[in-house]
Design a protein around this motif. Structure first.
Motif, PDB file in Angstrom:
ATOM      1  N   MET A   1      30.405  49.169  16.730  1.00  0.00           N
ATOM      2  CA  MET A   1      29.187  48.395  16.907  1.00  0.00           C
ATOM      3  C   MET A   1      29.515  46.924  16.616  1.00  0.00           C
ATOM      4  N   GLU A   2      29.064  46.043  17.476  1.00  0.00           N
ATOM      5  CA  GLU A   2      29.335  44.619  17.306  1.00  0.00           C
ATOM      6  C   GLU A   2      28.386  44.000  16.285  1.00  0.00           C
ATOM      7  N   ASN A   3      28.834  42.897  15.678  1.00  0.00           N
ATOM      8  CA  ASN A   3      28.019  42.201  14.677  1.00  0.00           C
ATOM      9  C   ASN A   3      26.689  41.734  15.259  1.00  0.00           C
ATOM     10  N   ASN A   4      26.711  41.252  16.507  1.00  0.00           N
ATOM     11  CA  ASN A   4      25.463  40.795  17.135  1.00  0.00           C
ATOM     12  C   ASN A   4      24.464  41.941  17.235  1.00  0.00           C
ATOM     13  N   ASP A   5      24.961  43.122  17.623  1.00  0.00           N
ATOM     14  CA  ASP A   5      24.104  44.297  17.750  1.00  0.00           C
ATOM     15  C   ASP A   5      23.518  44.692  16.392  1.00  0.00           C
ATOM     16  N   ILE A   6      24.354  44.624  15.362  1.00  0.00           N
ATOM     17  CA  ILE A   6      23.883  44.949  14.005  1.00  0.00           C
ATOM     18  C   ILE A   6      22.783  43.967  13.593  1.00  0.00           C
ATOM     19  N   LEU A   7      22.995  42.665  13.873  1.00  0.00           N
ATOM     20  CA  LEU A   7      21.983  41.659  13.529  1.00  0.00           C
ATOM     21  C   LEU A   7      20.662  41.908  14.260  1.00  0.00           C
ATOM     22  N   ILE A   8      20.756  42.282  15.532  1.00  0.00           N
ATOM     23  CA  ILE A   8      19.540  42.566  16.313  1.00  0.00           C
ATOM     24  C   ILE A   8      18.784  43.729  15.684  1.00  0.00           C
ATOM     25  N   ARG A   9      19.505  44.796  15.346  1.00  0.00           N
ATOM     26  CA  ARG A   9      18.876  45.982  14.747  1.00  0.00           C
ATOM     27  C   ARG A   9      18.307  45.669  13.359  1.00  0.00           C
ATOM     28  N   LEU A  10      19.052  44.892  12.587  1.00  0.00           N
ATOM     29  CA  LEU A  10      18.610  44.537  11.240  1.00  0.00           C
ATOM     30  C   LEU A  10      17.364  43.658  11.287  1.00  0.00           C
ATOM     31  N   ARG A  11      17.363  42.710  12.203  1.00  0.00           N
ATOM     32  CA  ARG A  11      16.194  41.833  12.370  1.00  0.00           C
ATOM     33  C   ARG A  11      14.959  42.650  12.726  1.00  0.00           C
ATOM     34  N   TYR A  12      15.134  43.620  13.633  1.00  0.00           N
ATOM     35  CA  TYR A  12      14.011  44.481  14.031  1.00  0.00           C
ATOM     36  C   TYR A  12      13.558  45.342  12.858  1.00  0.00           C
ATOM     37  N   ALA A  13      14.511  45.979  12.169  1.00  0.00           N
ATOM     38  CA  ALA A  13      14.184  46.909  11.079  1.00  0.00           C
ATOM     39  C   ALA A  13      13.411  46.224   9.958  1.00  0.00           C
ATOM     40  N   LEU A  14      13.838  45.015   9.600  1.00  0.00           N
ATOM     41  CA  LEU A  14      13.206  44.304   8.481  1.00  0.00           C
ATOM     42  C   LEU A  14      12.138  43.323   8.939  1.00  0.00           C
ATOM     43  N   ASP A  15      11.891  43.253  10.247  1.00  0.00           N
ATOM     44  CA  ASP A  15      10.875  42.380  10.829  1.00  0.00           C
ATOM     45  C   ASP A  15      11.068  40.930  10.367  1.00  0.00           C
ATOM     46  N   ILE A  16      12.289  40.409  10.591  1.00  0.00           N
ATOM     47  CA  ILE A  16      12.625  39.043  10.185  1.00  0.00           C
ATOM     48  C   ILE A  16      12.312  38.095  11.343  1.00  0.00           C
ATOM     49  N   ASN A  62      31.002  36.344  14.366  1.00  0.00           N
ATOM     50  CA  ASN A  62      32.239  36.869  13.789  1.00  0.00           C
ATOM     51  C   ASN A  62      31.968  37.464  12.405  1.00  0.00           C
ATOM     52  N   ASN A  63      32.981  38.082  11.812  1.00  0.00           N
ATOM     53  CA  ASN A  63      32.800  38.776  10.528  1.00  0.00           C
ATOM     54  C   ASN A  63      32.393  37.829   9.400  1.00  0.00           C
ATOM     55  N   LYS A  64      32.974  36.625   9.357  1.00  0.00           N
ATOM     56  CA  LYS A  64      32.615  35.671   8.294  1.00  0.00           C
ATOM     57  C   LYS A  64      31.164  35.226   8.439  1.00  0.00           C
ATOM     58  N   MET A  65      30.751  34.968   9.669  1.00  0.00           N
ATOM     59  CA  MET A  65      29.364  34.563   9.922  1.00  0.00           C
ATOM     60  C   MET A  65      28.408  35.701   9.541  1.00  0.00           C
ATOM     61  N   PHE A  66      28.790  36.929   9.878  1.00  0.00           N
ATOM     62  CA  PHE A  66      27.962  38.098   9.574  1.00  0.00           C
ATOM     63  C   PHE A  66      27.847  38.305   8.067  1.00  0.00           C
ATOM     64  N   GLU A  67      28.975  38.213   7.367  1.00  0.00           N
ATOM     65  CA  GLU A  67      28.942  38.395   5.914  1.00  0.00           C
ATOM     66  C   GLU A  67      28.164  37.255   5.241  1.00  0.00           C
ATOM     67  N   SER A  68      28.259  36.051   5.790  1.00  0.00           N
ATOM     68  CA  SER A  68      27.474  34.925   5.273  1.00  0.00           C
ATOM     69  C   SER A  68      25.978  35.204   5.441  1.00  0.00           C
ATOM     70  N   PHE A  69      25.615  35.780   6.595  1.00  0.00           N
ATOM     71  CA  PHE A  69      24.215  36.149   6.832  1.00  0.00           C
ATOM     72  C   PHE A  69      23.750  37.157   5.774  1.00  0.00           C
ATOM     73  N   LYS A 151      28.411  55.578  13.184  1.00  0.00           N
ATOM     74  CA  LYS A 151      27.329  56.576  13.140  1.00  0.00           C
ATOM     75  C   LYS A 151      26.443  56.348  11.915  1.00  0.00           C
ATOM     76  N   TYR A 152      27.068  56.195  10.745  1.00  0.00           N
ATOM     77  CA  TYR A 152      26.291  55.981   9.519  1.00  0.00           C
ATOM     78  C   TYR A 152      25.560  54.644   9.550  1.00  0.00           C
ATOM     79  N   ALA A 153      26.261  53.589   9.986  1.00  0.00           N
ATOM     80  CA  ALA A 153      25.651  52.256  10.022  1.00  0.00           C
ATOM     81  C   ALA A 153      24.469  52.225  10.981  1.00  0.00           C
ATOM     82  N   ARG A 154      24.663  52.777  12.171  1.00  0.00           N
ATOM     83  CA  ARG A 154      23.599  52.789  13.187  1.00  0.00           C
ATOM     84  C   ARG A 154      22.384  53.575  12.692  1.00  0.00           C
ATOM     85  N   ASN A 155      22.646  54.738  12.093  1.00  0.00           N
ATOM     86  CA  ASN A 155      21.544  55.559  11.609  1.00  0.00           C
ATOM     87  C   ASN A 155      20.898  54.993  10.343  1.00  0.00           C
ATOM     88  N   PHE A 156      21.666  54.260   9.543  1.00  0.00           N
ATOM     89  CA  PHE A 156      21.064  53.595   8.380  1.00  0.00           C
ATOM     90  C   PHE A 156      20.077  52.532   8.854  1.00  0.00           C
TER      91      PHE A 156
END
Length: 166
Positions: A1-16, A62-69, A151-156
């Motif tokens: 899973m790409e960092n951008n995809d994780i950010l999109i899902r996280l933004r939706y999940a937490l309604d940011i 990138n990973n540094k940008m994602f971890e900074s987020f 699998k775990y990250a996506r389902n979390f």
């Protein structure tokens, strides 16, 4: 899973909101504009021709940008913490899996217990034991460390959306 995809899902999940995304990146030490956030949150298409045409419309996280987020999210949710003597001002970047970092940092940011995390995964249809979760949250190099799969990250993230958006 790409960092951008994780950010999109996280933004939706937490309604940011977009303005909060800019603030969270800033708290993590990355200066981005609202327009850049929208480019980061744009789903990239796997079609090669499409990517070449719209390359400037998508910013790869990138990973540094994602971890900074994620560090900024912790500060955003819990407030700024004064560093202890001998501790660096800025957290150092980890060399472990992005998914492991995601679980650890979200656990801190949302003040989750292990039971909370197990419940979140359970709501997404994933059964995990406390020992397995503990292995995902360990430091690289620990004898019981286990790399977290997509699998775990996506389902979390799916479980977070179920818990926080209902």
């Amino acid at each position: 899973m790409e960092n951008n995809d994780i950010l999109i899902r996280l933004r939706y999940a937490l309604d940011i909101k977009n303005t909060d995304m800019v603030e969270i990146f800033k708290l993590g030490g990355v200066e981005v504009t609202k327009e850049e956030v929208l480019k980061i949150l744009t789903k990239s298409n796997d079609d090669v021709d499409y990517e070449e045409e719209n390359e400037e419309d998508v910013i790869k996280c990138n990973n540094k940008m994602f971890e900074s987020f994620l560090n900024g999210l912790i500060t955003f949710k819990r407030g700024k913490q004064e560093p202890k003597p001998g501790q660096p001002d800025r957290p150092q970047f980890s060399k472990e899996s992005v998914n492991n970092i995601l679980l650890k940092k979200l656990k801190i940011a949302l003040s989750l217990t292990s039971e909370d995390m197990i419940d979140i995964l359970d709501s997404a249809g994933i059964t995990i034991t406390k020992g397995e979760l503990s292995a995902l949250l360990r430091k690289v190099g620990h004898k019981n460390y286990k790399e977290c799969g997509d699998k775990y990250a996506r389902n979390f993230l799916k479980g977070l959306a179920i818990q926080y958006r209902d």
